[in-house]
Design a protein around this motif. Structure first.
Motif, PDB file in Angstrom:
ATOM      1  N   UNK A  60       0.784  -1.228   0.000  1.00 27.02           N
ATOM      2  CA  UNK A  60       0.000   0.000   0.000  1.00 27.02           C
ATOM      3  C   UNK A  60       0.816   1.279   0.000  1.00 27.02           C
ATOM      4  N   UNK A  61       2.134   1.144  -0.127  1.00 23.62           N
ATOM      5  CA  UNK A  61       2.995   2.333  -0.109  1.00 23.62           C
ATOM      6  C   UNK A  61       2.623   3.303  -1.231  1.00 23.62           C
ATOM      7  N   UNK A  62       2.281   2.756  -2.398  1.00 26.07           N
ATOM      8  CA  UNK A  62       1.950   3.601  -3.536  1.00 26.07           C
ATOM      9  C   UNK A  62       0.476   3.991  -3.549  1.00 26.07           C
TER      10      UNK A  62
ATOM     11  N   UNK B 136       7.166   8.708  -1.913  1.00 24.47           N
ATOM     12  CA  UNK B 136       6.607   9.653  -2.888  1.00 24.47           C
ATOM     13  C   UNK B 136       5.132   9.399  -3.164  1.00 24.47           C
ATOM     14  N   UNK B 137       4.396  10.489  -3.319  1.00 24.27           N
ATOM     15  CA  UNK B 137       2.983  10.373  -3.702  1.00 24.27           C
ATOM     16  C   UNK B 137       2.869  10.165  -5.214  1.00 24.27           C
ATOM     17  N   UNK B 151       8.419   8.442 -10.009  1.00 21.92           N
ATOM     18  CA  UNK B 151       8.548   9.534  -9.048  1.00 21.92           C
ATOM     19  C   UNK B 151       9.807  10.328  -9.365  1.00 21.92           C
ATOM     20  N   UNK B 152       9.787  11.623  -9.051  1.00 20.28           N
ATOM     21  CA  UNK B 152      10.968  12.455  -9.299  1.00 20.28           C
ATOM     22  C   UNK B 152      12.128  11.975  -8.428  1.00 20.28           C
ATOM     23  N   UNK B 266       4.688  15.211  -6.675  1.00 19.65           N
ATOM     24  CA  UNK B 266       3.479  15.818  -6.110  1.00 19.65           C
ATOM     25  C   UNK B 266       3.398  15.612  -4.597  1.00 19.65           C
ATOM     26  N   UNK B 267       4.536  15.608  -3.967  1.00 20.12           N
ATOM     27  CA  UNK B 267       4.530  15.531  -2.515  1.00 20.12           C
ATOM     28  C   UNK B 267       4.962  14.183  -1.973  1.00 20.12           C
ATOM     29  N   UNK B 268       5.182  14.151  -0.676  1.00 19.61           N
ATOM     30  CA  UNK B 268       5.672  12.953  -0.007  1.00 19.61           C
ATOM     31  C   UNK B 268       4.706  12.586   1.114  1.00 19.61           C
TER      32      UNK B 268
END
Ligand SMILES: Cc1cc2nc3c(=O)[nH]c(=O)nc-3n(C[C@H](O)[C@H](O)[C@H](O)COP(=O)(O)OP(=O)(O)OC[C@H]3O[C@@H](n4cnc5c(N)ncnc54)[C@H](O)[C@@H]3O)c2cc1C
Ligand code: SF4
Ligand code: SF4
Lengths: 122, 591
Positions: A60-62, B136-137, B151-152, B266-268
């Protein structure tokens, strides 16, 4: 926070992006998640158990943030109002063979830098 | 079961800083990190940091990481790598997955010196610090699961840790500091950045970071987001479109880019699951970027003996993560009786003040979401900077770092109140003034004389300082700028002077290239430009970059470059004739 089960969500109308995969580990789509909410799964734990999203390799991390966004929108609440699913060990996916291989780190043993274990006995 | 005084989970800036403070008081400290290298995010940060001296400003992130590791070693901290903590159980029991090394049976077989296998170990500590950082989001759009969307931070890991270019041509989504910093690093790695896109109406990160990217010619698309990523087996293109104030797509505003990589910044989200598992009270309101533990100033959670510091306790930055770590380390030493209350409190309040210093200015947590129209000095902010990533020609003159003077003088194009002051410390001639309040805008000190040493240019974390000599000889001016690309141009090279928006505005000749250990890998390029370009030319491109190859500039700005080439006559870039031409050219380029 009590979950209000009496809420009438109305019919689950198709939406743009319903066939998009949200949980990539378990290949669960947005449409399936929305339908699950309409089937009565109002909490993250219920959604997890019902669809397995967030129970795959990345734990579920992503997707957990994405899933809670979808569930909250369907319930008409803020994502922060949803109780997050519980956290359990193992925090990272772990092969059963390793899980079963419990070792003793002797008291006072020095940790070595590369990969840890110095004089641990197994 | 092995017992230690303190177990730290995560060897990032916060975890290491806490471990150092605790070990200094004589505690036994064991740090676990799942990676093969310690340092957390720091080892990917190849740029110079903001802040002031006490925050290790102007030092590159990975160097700060090396310093922390050395300090940790000296203090006797044990760091166990490739060791993943998989759970925290009652009574502060920590379960770790790590390797066991089995030495070769008798050393007779040189082919198989030793073998490793993984196992699960149990440890116990009197205190635990969770410093696991963040992840990372992501955002969803059609095609977000295609290979090439990443992710960046992942792109940064590929480039800066593994030396692998993530792609050839990249679109960046997200204009916060992470998106801006990684975009610049992609350019440094030789990738093209097709566009920087953000759904918000204004750029989220520091203006100086944005300006660095903009003058390399990267276009910014604010109030835009990704509609769809194309490709079957991997990314081949992306379509973005404008959004209205409710973040709904506006039909007919679609723009397409051929790219092979899409980076998402887009954020963490804090990786706080271990704390939750340990029974700590959590705050799910979203104010720390996700689920965070409820902690006091020292990071003490609701469970006695369990502490949290760094991004896991609320997303901030490495500079604040280090201070938070030190504060937790001091308090833990006090808690376990290794430090007296008085000694601890004195150190603690020093760190607290230093943290307070960082949490000031336009980007401070308390100002998030606020509409700021003026600087602390009462100067209207640059609106162009927030929309397009660069300060417009008619805005730049109102900031105190930008003055006119005969002879060489520094020009600080630093226009937002950010906690940063290395420029002030860098100048031995006291030409640059910020004062005690580190968020104040840098100003040119009246009556000071600049000797052109270049220390300020090299030490500016935002690459926002230029040395300008507005008149060197008939019709000519010289601009010295920070340059962090390879290969370095050579004296005598000819190319183009680029505007703040990355458009070629005049011909330019490299007259000097300075490198020095004191500049720490920032080269100082001095270019000769027409006199009227002294306050406009802020970057240099070689002729080849502007016209040939498949460089960013060639792709996106080829039109402007052609104008410049055809328009310029004579050999010298700064002849008055060329200067007159360039004015016309700039008008052309601006369209
Ligand atoms: C692209 C990018 C650019 C940035 N630029 C800047 C900048 O210019 N200036 C600035 O001040 N900050 C910057 N930051 C922010 C800064 O990197 C972070 O705020 C900082 O690293 C947080 O430190 P930390 O110690 O909390 O966590 P981290 O540095 O993330 O370290 C946490 C460590 O814990 C490990 N870990 C996690 N879970 C476990 C587990 N279960 N078991 C074992 N180990 C575990 C992780 O692998 C990691 O090594 C940037 C961040 C990014 C992503
Ligand atoms: S070039 Fe040297 S003397 Fe001039 S302002 Fe910069 S640091 Fe000061
Ligand atoms: S000009 Fe000074 S305050 Fe501004 S970014 Fe550069 S070093 Fe920091």
């Amino acid at each position: 926070m009590r979950t209000d089960r009496s809420k009438d969500l109305g019919p689950c109308l198709p939406m743009e992006g319903d066939d998009r995969i949200v949980c990539r580990c378990e290949e669960v789509t947005q449409g399936e998640i929305r339908q699950a909410v309409h089937d009565g799964m109002f909490t993250m734990t219920e959604i997890r158990r019902y669809l397995r999203c967030g129970m795959g390799l990345c734990q579920g991390q992503t997707c957990s943030r994405l899933v809670s966004g979808i569930v909250a929108r369907e319930l008409g609440i803020r994502p922060g109002e949803l109780r997050p699913a519980s956290s359990r060990a193992p925090m990272r996916p772990l092969e059963m063979s390793i899980w079963a291989n419990e070792c003793q780190a002797p008291d006072g043993a020095a940790e070595t830098k590369k990969g840890g274990a110095g004089d641990e006995k197994c | 079961m092995k017992r230690v005084d303190l177990i730290v989970i995560g060897a990032g800036p916060s975890g290491l800083s806490a471990a150092i403070e605790a070990a200094k008081t004589g505690m036994s400290v064991l740090v676990f990190d799942e990676n093969a290298r310690p340092g957390g995010q720091l080892f990917k940060q190849i740029h110079k940091f903001f802040g002031s001296k006490e925050h290790k400003a102007k030092i590159r992130g990975f160097v700060i990481g090396q310093q922390l590791l050395k300090e940790a070693e000296d203090a006797g901290v044990q760091v166990s790598l490739e060791s993943t903590v998989i759970g925290i159980y009652p009574e502060r029991e920590v379960v770790v997955r790590k390797y066991v090394e089995t030495p070769a049976a008798d050393g007779t077989d040189p082919q198989e010196p030793s073998s490793r296998h993984e196992a699960v170990f149990h440890y116990k500590a009197d205190a635990i610090l969770v410093a696991t950082g963040a992840s990372e989001n992501m955002v969803m759009f059609d095609g977000w699961t295609l290979p090439g969307v990443m992710g960046a931070g992942a792109a940064q890991t590929l480039m800066n840790l593994h030396g692998v270019r993530p792609g050839k041509r990249v679109l960046m989504l997200g204009s916060g500091n992470v998106g801006l910093v990684v975009s610049f690093q992609l350019l440094q790695a030789g990738c093209q950045v097709a566009a920087l896109v953000d759904a918000a109406p204004k750029i989220g990160g520091y203006g100086v970071h944005a300006a660095k990217v903009a003058r390399c010619g990267v276009p910014f698309y604010l109030s835009h987001t990704i509609k769809k990523v194309e490709g079957t087996n991997h990314v081949t293109g992306v379509t973005i479109a404008e959004v209205d104030s409710h973040f709904q797509f506006i039909p007919g505003t679609e723009k397409h880019f051929d790219v092979d990589t899409v980076c998402v910044a887009v954020g963490l989200s804090p990786m706080s699951q271990l704390l939750k598992m340990a029974g700590c009270e959590m705050d799910n309101s979203g104010k720390g970027g996700g689920q965070i533990p409820v902690v006091d100033a020292a990071g003490q959670t609701s469970v006695p003996g369990i502490f949290a510091a760094g991004d896991v306790a609320g997303i901030e930055e490495a500079s604040s993560a280090m201070i938070e770590g030190r504060m937790a380390g001091i308090r833990i030493a006090e808690y376990l009786g290794y430090e007296t209350k008085e000694a601890g409190e004195a150190e603690f309040s020093k760190e607290e003040a230093s943290l307070e210093g960082l949490r000031q200015g336009m980007f401070a947590p308390q100002n998030r979401g606020m509409k700021i129209e003026k600087t602390e000095e009462g100067i209207p902010i640059s609106t162009n900077l927030l929309k397009h990533g660069f300060v417009a020609d008619d805005e730049i003159g109102r900031f105190p770092g930008v003055t006119h003077k005969a002879g060489i003088h520094p020009v600080m194009e630093c226009t937002q109140n950010i906690p940063c002051n290395p420029c002030q410390d860098a100048c031995a001639k006291h030409c640059i003034h910020i004062g005690l309040n580190i968020t104040a805008l840098p100003a040119v000190e009246e009556g000071s004389t600049c000797i052109g040493c270049g220390m300020c240019v090299a030490s500016c974390s935002g690459q926002a300082i230029f040395l300008v000599n507005e008149h060197t000889k008939e019709g000519c001016a010289e601009v010295t700028l920070p340059y962090e690309f390879l290969p370095l141009p050579k004296a005598g090279d000819e190319g183009f002077g680029m505007s703040r928006s990355g458009k070629p505005v005049c011909r330019a000749k490299v007259v000097k290239v300075r490198t020095s250990k004191a500049f720490d890998h920032t080269a100082l390029l001095t270019i000769e430009v027409p006199e009227d370009m002294a306050m406009k030319a802020r970057f240099y491109r070689s002729r080849l970059e502007c016209t040939g190859g498949d460089s960013v500039i060639a792709q996106s700005r080829i039109k402007g470059a052609e104008v410049s080439q055809n328009g310029a006559t004579g050999d010298r870039p700064c002849e008055s004739k060329a200067a007159a031409e360039s004015e016309k050219r700039e008008e052309g380029a601006a369209i």
